[in-house]
Design an enzyme around this catalytic site. Structure first.
Site, PDB file in Angstrom:
ATOM      1  CE  LYS A   1      -5.798  -3.958   3.350  1.00  0.00           C
ATOM      2  NZ  LYS A   1      -6.196  -3.474   1.296  1.00  0.00           N
TER       3      LYS A   1
ATOM      4  CD  GLN B   1      -3.190   0.566   0.423  1.00  0.00           C
ATOM      5  OE1 GLN B   1      -3.769  -1.141   0.803  1.00  0.00           O
ATOM      6  NE2 GLN B   1      -4.110   0.783  -0.215  1.00  0.00           N
TER       7      GLN B   1
ATOM      8  CG  ASP C   1      -8.825  -5.664   1.580  1.00  0.00           C
ATOM      9  OD1 ASP C   1      -8.681  -5.019   0.626  1.00  0.00           O
ATOM     10  OD2 ASP C   1      -8.729  -6.585   1.899  1.00  0.00           O
TER      11      ASP C   1
HETATM   12  P1  NDP Z   1     -15.435  -8.630  -2.030  1.00  0.00           P
HETATM   13  O1  NDP Z   1     -14.744  -9.175  -0.239  1.00  0.00           O
HETATM   14  O2  NDP Z   1     -16.065  -7.320  -2.159  1.00  0.00           O
HETATM   15  O3  NDP Z   1     -14.626  -9.792  -2.450  1.00  0.00           O
HETATM   16  C1  NDP Z   1     -13.943 -10.648  -2.729  1.00  0.00           C
HETATM   17  C2  NDP Z   1     -14.454 -11.290  -4.043  1.00  0.00           C
HETATM   18  O4  NDP Z   1     -12.695 -12.821  -3.944  1.00  0.00           O
HETATM   19  C3  NDP Z   1     -15.457 -12.885  -3.862  1.00  0.00           C
HETATM   20  O5  NDP Z   1     -16.289 -12.657  -5.082  1.00  0.00           O
HETATM   21  C4  NDP Z   1     -15.182 -13.738  -2.778  1.00  0.00           C
HETATM   22  O6  NDP Z   1     -15.634 -15.027  -2.934  1.00  0.00           O
HETATM   23  C5  NDP Z   1     -13.536 -13.794  -3.776  1.00  0.00           C
HETATM   24  N1  NDP Z   1     -12.104 -14.584  -3.581  1.00  0.00           N
HETATM   25  C6  NDP Z   1     -12.553 -14.659  -1.626  1.00  0.00           C
HETATM   26  N2  NDP Z   1     -11.303 -15.599  -2.233  1.00  0.00           N
HETATM   27  C7  NDP Z   1     -11.494 -16.915  -2.669  1.00  0.00           C
HETATM   28  C8  NDP Z   1     -10.881 -17.654  -3.304  1.00  0.00           C
HETATM   29  N3  NDP Z   1      -9.561 -18.436  -2.277  1.00  0.00           N
HETATM   30  N4  NDP Z   1     -10.579 -18.164  -4.307  1.00  0.00           N
HETATM   31  C9  NDP Z   1     -11.566 -17.521  -5.313  1.00  0.00           C
HETATM   32  N5  NDP Z   1     -12.591 -16.530  -4.539  1.00  0.00           N
HETATM   33  C10 NDP Z   1     -12.133 -15.639  -3.615  1.00  0.00           C
HETATM   34  O7  NDP Z   1     -13.093  -7.923  -1.987  1.00  0.00           O
HETATM   35  P2  NDP Z   1     -12.840  -7.146  -2.815  1.00  0.00           P
HETATM   36  O8  NDP Z   1     -13.945  -6.897  -4.131  1.00  0.00           O
HETATM   37  O9  NDP Z   1     -12.602  -5.010  -2.293  1.00  0.00           O
HETATM   38  O10 NDP Z   1     -11.231  -7.259  -3.439  1.00  0.00           O
HETATM   39  C11 NDP Z   1     -11.163  -8.199  -3.827  1.00  0.00           C
HETATM   40  C12 NDP Z   1      -9.408  -8.344  -3.867  1.00  0.00           C
HETATM   41  O11 NDP Z   1      -9.372  -6.654  -4.650  1.00  0.00           O
HETATM   42  C13 NDP Z   1      -8.431  -7.704  -2.375  1.00  0.00           C
HETATM   43  O12 NDP Z   1      -7.392  -9.093  -3.096  1.00  0.00           O
HETATM   44  C14 NDP Z   1      -8.357  -6.747  -2.407  1.00  0.00           C
HETATM   45  O13 NDP Z   1      -7.956  -6.375  -1.370  1.00  0.00           O
HETATM   46  C15 NDP Z   1      -8.588  -5.664  -3.916  1.00  0.00           C
HETATM   47  N6  NDP Z   1      -8.095  -4.470  -3.420  1.00  0.00           N
HETATM   48  C16 NDP Z   1      -9.736  -3.679  -2.827  1.00  0.00           C
HETATM   49  C17 NDP Z   1     -10.382  -2.614  -3.173  1.00  0.00           C
HETATM   50  C18 NDP Z   1     -11.501  -1.891  -3.002  1.00  0.00           C
HETATM   51  O14 NDP Z   1     -11.481  -0.611  -3.163  1.00  0.00           O
HETATM   52  N7  NDP Z   1     -12.016  -2.686  -2.651  1.00  0.00           N
HETATM   53  C19 NDP Z   1      -8.808  -1.532  -3.584  1.00  0.00           C
HETATM   54  C20 NDP Z   1      -7.650  -2.264  -4.005  1.00  0.00           C
HETATM   55  C21 NDP Z   1      -7.813  -3.443  -3.769  1.00  0.00           C
HETATM   56  P3  NDP Z   1     -16.596 -15.221  -1.565  1.00  0.00           P
HETATM   57  O15 NDP Z   1     -17.770 -14.154  -1.646  1.00  0.00           O
HETATM   58  O16 NDP Z   1     -17.334 -16.519  -1.701  1.00  0.00           O
HETATM   59  O17 NDP Z   1     -15.433 -14.854  -0.484  1.00  0.00           O
END
Ligand code: NDP
Length: 444
Positions: free
Chosen positions: A126, A111, A166
């Site tokens: 974080k 970050q 996050d």
């Molecule tokens: P969410 O919780 O909204 O979504 C995460 C998604 O990933 C869900 O669909 C989840 O499924 C899936 N997931 C989690 N673990 C696994 C796995 N082991 N295998 C397959 N699918 C998986 O999180 P975000 O969309 O906010 O974040 C996603 C990524 O982006 C993270 O790495 C986060 O750090 C990064 N990020 C997010 C930002 C933001 O603004 N939100 C900014 C910058 C980076 P399930 O529902 O089943 O857990």
């Protein structure tokens, strides 16, 4: 031994039980070699690397709460305040059973460089907890968030540390956290970002990470004489980042055909129906089986597998280390040309190296997913001004920031003789600004 190797040895010895943190530091320091070697003596004397790999502060705390059956539960809460050289600590809170100090240190470290790349005055941090929000009632989520904030509020503030969402932390959780902060401190201030529009949130913050990912990918394509038009796009995840990446991909003329969650994945050759995806994930908070049930063209598979679908562009938007060497080989064999990371560190080190060695245009998350934190910083500005900007204004600023990030990476890679290596470009560009600020501020 070179300065970089010496520090890598030290980090491995001191943090032997933190594999994700070691992975992130190894990736960053290795790619910083050309920049560090130019000024090795000065950096060594000032212990720049020793300082940059050591968080300024980590707080861990007990989070007790009571579930719907009246049973008391205890989770562990964390905030890693990694580096404040260029601004208040800024970075999300993650609620997931896998959360531990190693994962939060890796995320906090990344970050620092990401925030620097945005060009905005924000340091890196974080936090989160090993609490699992899945299957919890609204009341349980509120009880957890209130207890978490009852400890965290002592360490954060609009000018010191400004957490955001996050994994597992969306608008609902930010609302509960904000309410408790306000109650405890009596302050109505921009201490969290990702807030609801009715109480200081910014337009486009929800969409920002996914939209930003597509803006920067589009700019990279443009500078290689190509466009998004007609491209088949494979996306992983079905959360915040994935959903709005899919939405913007359509707007730019692409066709996203997959998404996944932690139990299974969807291949929809007609293109993912983004309205249905939002209904299933944002409204019903259900599994992707519900998407498949409502969409005749969709195929649902258990387990993982999105990277097996032939595509032009792959966008990993779920979680760390979700795209490994075998996946990278499959993508290359199937003719994929671009991998741009929406998640943090979704591609393993070996997979990244393989993709780059095989001519894939690879955008690292710390650059390509920076739209989220950049828009969070825009939310902080609006809160300080006590004004709200229009959707068009915020979106235009986000787009500008992403375009600038791309050219910053591209120019830096060229300056260091590694044209097209955006991993090196991102790390060096992010590092230089932070280090210059640290050098100016003395040994602190
Ligand atoms: P969410 O919780 O909204 O979504 C995460 C998604 O990933 C869900 O669909 C989840 O499924 C899936 N997931 C989690 N673990 C696994 C796995 N082991 N295998 C397959 N699918 C998986 O999180 P975000 O969309 O906010 O974040 C996603 C990524 O982006 C993270 O790495 C986060 O750090 C990064 N990020 C997010 C930002 C933001 O603004 N939100 C900014 C910058 C980076 P399930 O529902 O089943 O857990």
């Amino acid at each position: 031994m070179s300065y970089v190797d010496e520090i890598l040895e030290q980090v491995k010895a001191k943090n032997a039980h933190e594999p994700e943190f070691i992975q992130a530091v190894t990736e960053v320091l290795t790619s910083l070699r050309p920049a560090i070697e130019r000024d090795e003596e000065k950096y060594r004397k000032e212990a720049i690397l020793e300082r940059i790999v050591e968080p300024e502060r980590i707080v861990t705390f007990r989070v007790p709460w009571v579930d719907d059956k009246g049973q008391a539960q205890v989770n562990r809460g964390y905030r890693v305040q990694f580096n404040s050289a260029i601004g208040p600590y800024k970075g999300g809170l993650r609620l997931h059973p896998s959360v531990n100090q190693s994962i939060l240190k890796f995320l906090g470290f990344e970050q620092v460089f990401k925030n620097s790349l945005t060009g905005l005055p924000i340091g890196g941090g974080k936090g989160g907890s090993d609490f699992d929000p899945k299957g919890k009632s609204d009341r349980e989520i509120m009880a957890f968030c209130q207890s978490f904030m009852t400890e965290l509020y002592k360490y954060i503030g609009k000018d010191t540390d400004v957490p955001a969402g996050d994994i597992g932390v969306g608008a609902r959780e930010i609302g509960y956290l904000y309410g408790q902060y306000k109650r405890l401190t009596g302050l109505y201030e921009g201490v969290l970002t990702g807030k609801g529009l009715a109480y200081g949130g910014s337009l486009v913050r929800t969409e920002a990470t996914g939209y930003g990912l597509l803006y920067i990918t589009n700019e990279m394509l443009k500078s290689h004489g190509d466009t998004m038009e007609g491209k088949t796009i494979v996306v992983s995840g079905s959360g915040n980042v994935a959903t709005y990446a899919i939405e913007k991909a359509y707007q730019l003329g692409g066709k996203p055909v997959t998404c996944c969650d932690s139990t299974g994945w969807i291949y929809d050759p007609e293109g993912i129906d983004v309205a249905l995806l939002k209904e299933v994930k944002e409204v019903k908070r259900a599994r992707l089986t519900e998407y498949a049930a409502a969409r005749p063209s969709a195929q649902y598979h258990e387990g993982r597998g999105v990277w097996t679908i032939p595509c032009d562009i792959a966008l990993p938007c779920a979680t760390q280390n979700e795209l490994n060497l075998d996946d990278a080989k499959t993508l290359v064999a199937n003719g994929c040309k671009v991998v741009a990371e929406g998640a943090n560190m979704p591609t393993t080190l070996e997979a990244t190296e393989y993709l780059q060695a095989n001519g894939i245009l690879f955008l690292p998350g710390k650059a390509s997913n920076a739209g989220g934190v950049a828009t969070s910083a825009l939310e902080m500005s609006q809160n300080s001004e006590r004004l709200s900007w229009t959707r068009e204004e915020v979106d235009a600023k986000l787009k500008d920031i992403m375009v600038n990030i791309y050219h910053n990476l591209d120019d830096t890679a060229k300056e260091y003789g590694v044209e097209g290596n955006y991993v090196v470009g991102a790390n060096i560009a992010g590092f230089k600004k932070v280090v210059n600020a640290m050098l100016a501020q003395g040994i602190v």
